[in-house]
Design a protein around this motif. Sequence first.
Motif, PDB file in Angstrom:
ATOM      1  N   LEU A 238      11.533  -9.943 -20.704  1.00 50.73           N
ATOM      2  CA  LEU A 238      12.396 -10.204 -21.861  1.00 50.73           C
ATOM      3  C   LEU A 238      13.873  -9.954 -21.551  1.00 50.73           C
ATOM      4  CD1 LEU A 238      10.180  -8.996 -24.840  1.00 50.73           C
ATOM      5  CD2 LEU A 238      10.389 -11.268 -23.827  1.00 50.73           C
ATOM      6  N   VAL A 239      14.153  -9.317 -20.405  1.00 53.08           N
ATOM      7  CA  VAL A 239      15.552  -9.267 -19.960  1.00 53.08           C
ATOM      8  C   VAL A 239      15.983 -10.704 -19.624  1.00 53.08           C
ATOM      9  CG1 VAL A 239      17.113  -8.498 -18.123  1.00 53.08           C
ATOM     10  CG2 VAL A 239      15.524  -6.876 -19.146  1.00 53.08           C
ATOM     11  N   ALA A 240      15.061 -11.480 -19.069  1.00 55.73           N
ATOM     12  CA  ALA A 240      15.368 -12.887 -18.773  1.00 55.73           C
ATOM     13  C   ALA A 240      15.658 -13.645 -20.074  1.00 55.73           C
ATOM     14  CB  ALA A 240      14.221 -13.526 -18.004  1.00 55.73           C
ATOM     15  N   ASP A 241      14.910 -13.349 -21.120  1.00 51.45           N
ATOM     16  CA  ASP A 241      15.142 -13.966 -22.447  1.00 51.45           C
ATOM     17  C   ASP A 241      16.537 -13.609 -22.966  1.00 51.45           C
ATOM     18  OD1 ASP A 241      12.946 -15.354 -23.182  1.00 51.45           O
ATOM     19  OD2 ASP A 241      12.464 -14.102 -24.925  1.00 51.45           O
ATOM     20  N   TRP A 242      16.847 -12.335 -22.860  1.00 56.12           N
ATOM     21  CA  TRP A 242      18.155 -11.838 -23.323  1.00 56.12           C
ATOM     22  C   TRP A 242      19.278 -12.519 -22.547  1.00 56.12           C
ATOM     23  CZ3 TRP A 242      21.716  -9.152 -20.288  1.00 56.12           C
ATOM     24  CH2 TRP A 242      22.786  -8.565 -20.974  1.00 56.12           C
ATOM     25  N   TYR A 243      19.084 -12.621 -21.221  1.00 58.72           N
ATOM     26  CA  TYR A 243      20.086 -13.269 -20.362  1.00 58.72           C
ATOM     27  C   TYR A 243      20.295 -14.724 -20.795  1.00 58.72           C
ATOM     28  CZ  TYR A 243      21.642 -16.106 -16.461  1.00 58.72           C
ATOM     29  OH  TYR A 243      22.300 -17.038 -15.698  1.00 58.72           O
ATOM     30  N   CYS A 244      19.200 -15.397 -21.154  1.00 58.38           N
ATOM     31  CA  CYS A 244      19.295 -16.820 -21.522  1.00 58.38           C
ATOM     32  C   CYS A 244      20.262 -17.005 -22.694  1.00 58.38           C
ATOM     33  CB  CYS A 244      17.920 -17.394 -21.876  1.00 58.38           C
ATOM     34  SG  CYS A 244      16.906 -17.683 -20.413  1.00 58.38           S
ATOM     35  N   GLN A 245      20.158 -16.137 -23.705  1.00 54.42           N
ATOM     36  CA  GLN A 245      21.069 -16.274 -24.841  1.00 54.42           C
ATOM     37  C   GLN A 245      22.508 -15.999 -24.419  1.00 54.42           C
ATOM     38  OE1 GLN A 245      21.671 -13.192 -27.590  1.00 54.42           O
ATOM     39  NE2 GLN A 245      22.309 -14.521 -29.254  1.00 54.42           N
ATOM     40  N   LEU A 246      22.680 -14.926 -23.646  1.00 59.56           N
ATOM     41  CA  LEU A 246      24.028 -14.527 -23.223  1.00 59.56           C
ATOM     42  C   LEU A 246      24.715 -15.660 -22.466  1.00 59.56           C
ATOM     43  CD1 LEU A 246      25.995 -12.025 -22.930  1.00 59.56           C
ATOM     44  CD2 LEU A 246      24.937 -11.663 -20.702  1.00 59.56           C
ATOM     45  N   TRP A 247      23.995 -16.232 -21.519  1.00 61.86           N
ATOM     46  CA  TRP A 247      24.568 -17.262 -20.641  1.00 61.86           C
ATOM     47  C   TRP A 247      24.772 -18.577 -21.391  1.00 61.86           C
ATOM     48  CZ3 TRP A 247      27.122 -16.326 -16.478  1.00 61.86           C
ATOM     49  CH2 TRP A 247      27.255 -17.241 -15.441  1.00 61.86           C
ATOM     50  N   ALA A 248      23.782 -18.931 -22.218  1.00 60.59           N
ATOM     51  CA  ALA A 248      23.831 -20.227 -22.908  1.00 60.59           C
ATOM     52  C   ALA A 248      24.903 -20.242 -23.989  1.00 60.59           C
ATOM     53  CB  ALA A 248      22.467 -20.542 -23.518  1.00 60.59           C
ATOM     54  N   GLU A 249      24.890 -19.237 -24.854  1.00 59.99           N
ATOM     55  CA  GLU A 249      25.829 -19.250 -25.984  1.00 59.99           C
ATOM     56  C   GLU A 249      27.261 -18.962 -25.535  1.00 59.99           C
ATOM     57  OE1 GLU A 249      24.887 -16.864 -29.420  1.00 59.99           O
ATOM     58  OE2 GLU A 249      23.249 -18.164 -29.997  1.00 59.99           O
ATOM     59  N   SER A 250      27.398 -18.175 -24.473  1.00 62.80           N
ATOM     60  CA  SER A 250      28.755 -17.815 -24.055  1.00 62.80           C
ATOM     61  C   SER A 250      29.432 -18.946 -23.302  1.00 62.80           C
ATOM     62  CB  SER A 250      28.716 -16.562 -23.168  1.00 62.80           C
ATOM     63  OG  SER A 250      28.116 -15.495 -23.867  1.00 62.80           O
ATOM     64  N   LEU A 251      28.693 -19.624 -22.423  1.00 62.64           N
ATOM     65  CA  LEU A 251      29.336 -20.627 -21.566  1.00 62.64           C
ATOM     66  C   LEU A 251      29.190 -22.057 -22.076  1.00 62.64           C
ATOM     67  CD1 LEU A 251      28.632 -19.429 -17.909  1.00 62.64           C
ATOM     68  CD2 LEU A 251      30.436 -18.760 -19.467  1.00 62.64           C
ATOM     69  N   GLY A 252      28.242 -22.301 -22.957  1.00 65.07           N
ATOM     70  CA  GLY A 252      27.995 -23.678 -23.408  1.00 65.07           C
ATOM     71  C   GLY A 252      29.040 -24.110 -24.435  1.00 65.07           C
ATOM     72  N   LYS A 253      30.122 -24.734 -23.979  1.00 65.97           N
ATOM     73  CA  LYS A 253      31.229 -25.045 -24.888  1.00 65.97           C
ATOM     74  C   LYS A 253      31.749 -26.472 -24.688  1.00 65.97           C
ATOM     75  CE  LYS A 253      30.877 -21.121 -26.642  1.00 65.97           C
ATOM     76  NZ  LYS A 253      31.306 -19.806 -26.280  1.00 65.97           N
ATOM     77  N   THR A 254      32.161 -27.101 -25.784  1.00 66.10           N
ATOM     78  CA  THR A 254      32.761 -28.444 -25.705  1.00 66.10           C
ATOM     79  C   THR A 254      34.204 -28.355 -25.218  1.00 66.10           C
ATOM     80  OG1 THR A 254      31.410 -29.244 -27.533  1.00 66.10           O
ATOM     81  CG2 THR A 254      33.405 -30.501 -27.050  1.00 66.10           C
ATOM     82  N   PHE A 255      34.966 -27.448 -25.814  1.00 65.41           N
ATOM     83  CA  PHE A 255      36.409 -27.397 -25.541  1.00 65.41           C
ATOM     84  C   PHE A 255      36.784 -26.189 -24.674  1.00 65.41           C
ATOM     85  CE2 PHE A 255      36.000 -29.599 -29.628  1.00 65.41           C
ATOM     86  CZ  PHE A 255      36.708 -30.764 -29.349  1.00 65.41           C
TER      87      PHE A 255
END
Length: 477
Positions: free
Chosen positions: A292-309
């Motif tokens: 579940l650390v992998a699960d936690w990492y997924c949110q951190l990486w996806a929401e933080s870096l996934g940006k349009t602008f």
Amino acid sequence: MANYNCENWQKSMKLRFDYNNMMAKYVGETEGLQEKELNELNDFAINAFNKFNAIRGTGMTGWADLPYNQGEIVEDVIKTADDIRKNFKYFVVLGIGGSALGPSAVFQALCHLHHNDLPDDKRNAPKFYVEDNVDPERMQALLDVIDVNETMFNVVTKSGATSETMAQYLIIMDILKAKFGDKAKEHIIATTSSAKGNLIKIAKEEGLKTFYIPDGVGGRFSELCPVGLLPASVLGIDIKELLKGAEYMDKLCATSDVKSNPALMSALLSYITINKGKNISVMMPYADGLKLVADWYCQLWAESLGKTFDNDGKKVFVGQTPVKALGVTDQHSQVQLYTEGPFDKVTTFLAVDNYRKTFIIADGCEDIPDVNFLCGHTMNELIQAERVATEYALTVKERLNRTIYLPEINAFTIGQLLFFFELETAYAGEMFNINTYNQPGVEGGKNATYALLGRKGYEEKKAELNNAPKKDDKFII
Ligand code: PA5
């Protein structure tokens, strides 16, 4: 003196970041990176480091101070947690996203893997549930297994506006009030923003015990504030050790020398490889405790870096899709793709030097050498061999991979690991020149939900949704 305050012990528990298999020397010239390439970007990485340090502790980077500034809060959390442990048999977190993934990850890493199934005399903490969905069947399932009389709920939402969490809160509060009347508040603790949002208003009105999420701490960076500290402490985890681990990693990363700062090097490797089209980041722990650390990492990486602008308003559509896999389990489902499919991934292995248990594989099957060769080895040797073998299989197929080694899984190493990923994400955000801490895409979905359920102020959004093209039956077969 506790172990985690002793310098030698800390050194023996230091995480190691091995990026050999990102380099051309090991993974081949076509895919691998050259040292020259890294050297050329040295100043760029230093610039990202400096940019982060210039804003550190301000705005939404308050999370970086959490290992240092929570003395009194930690004491209050520990005291509250001790009372809960004495008086309640169940502890239920109501929250979603950052309010749920951190507590779940730390629980799985640091508690017994079948914690809730242990007999009462072997489980020295309440049974633990994290409810991070609004599936009605799941809500009923929870109510079927807990006894509300013996349950402490912890509603966690920074905004207090998250429909999922507030719906759960309303259902639970209704049950508590029906059962306990004025004493309902003795069964629920709020964790929320002190200054704004709905939950703080409700908590004050209801007289709930409340812990605060500091202003500069967003959901996915909140595990080391009361969001994660209270559940961890209720579970008997030493939260001072967890914070000490985070502090230790912070100090390891306090240098702009890229070759000595593991999170900065990791961010630079991510930056380079994302720009080369590696669109997928596979997080593959070789330990069930780290799943579940992998699960936690997924949110951190996806929401933080996934940006349009980017920060200059330019459309960049940046990000890397995080994928979780579990070693060795997913060797038998995903590794075929990783070794032979498209060259679009970087795999990060999480390795554990010493597991908390050793299991010897028993003698048997003497007449069947193909099975008997296992006998006398330990499961520990087997899982390590499979990790090394998978790493090798990927490397010879020119697949980029790297490994983070944890000497063992304990609160100190987990604190280091979480802080490593938070720093890596912060540095990577600076490299991509984006806002690491917002989540306009998530807010979009939240707003559409409000509109669909008739929340006041969202009439325009409702009209927009009503005007969206209707689905055509011909495409539903
Ligand atoms: O990282 C984030 O900020 C989000 O994923 C939030 O954690 C999630 O949306 C829940 O928000 P809140 O804490 O306001 O309920």
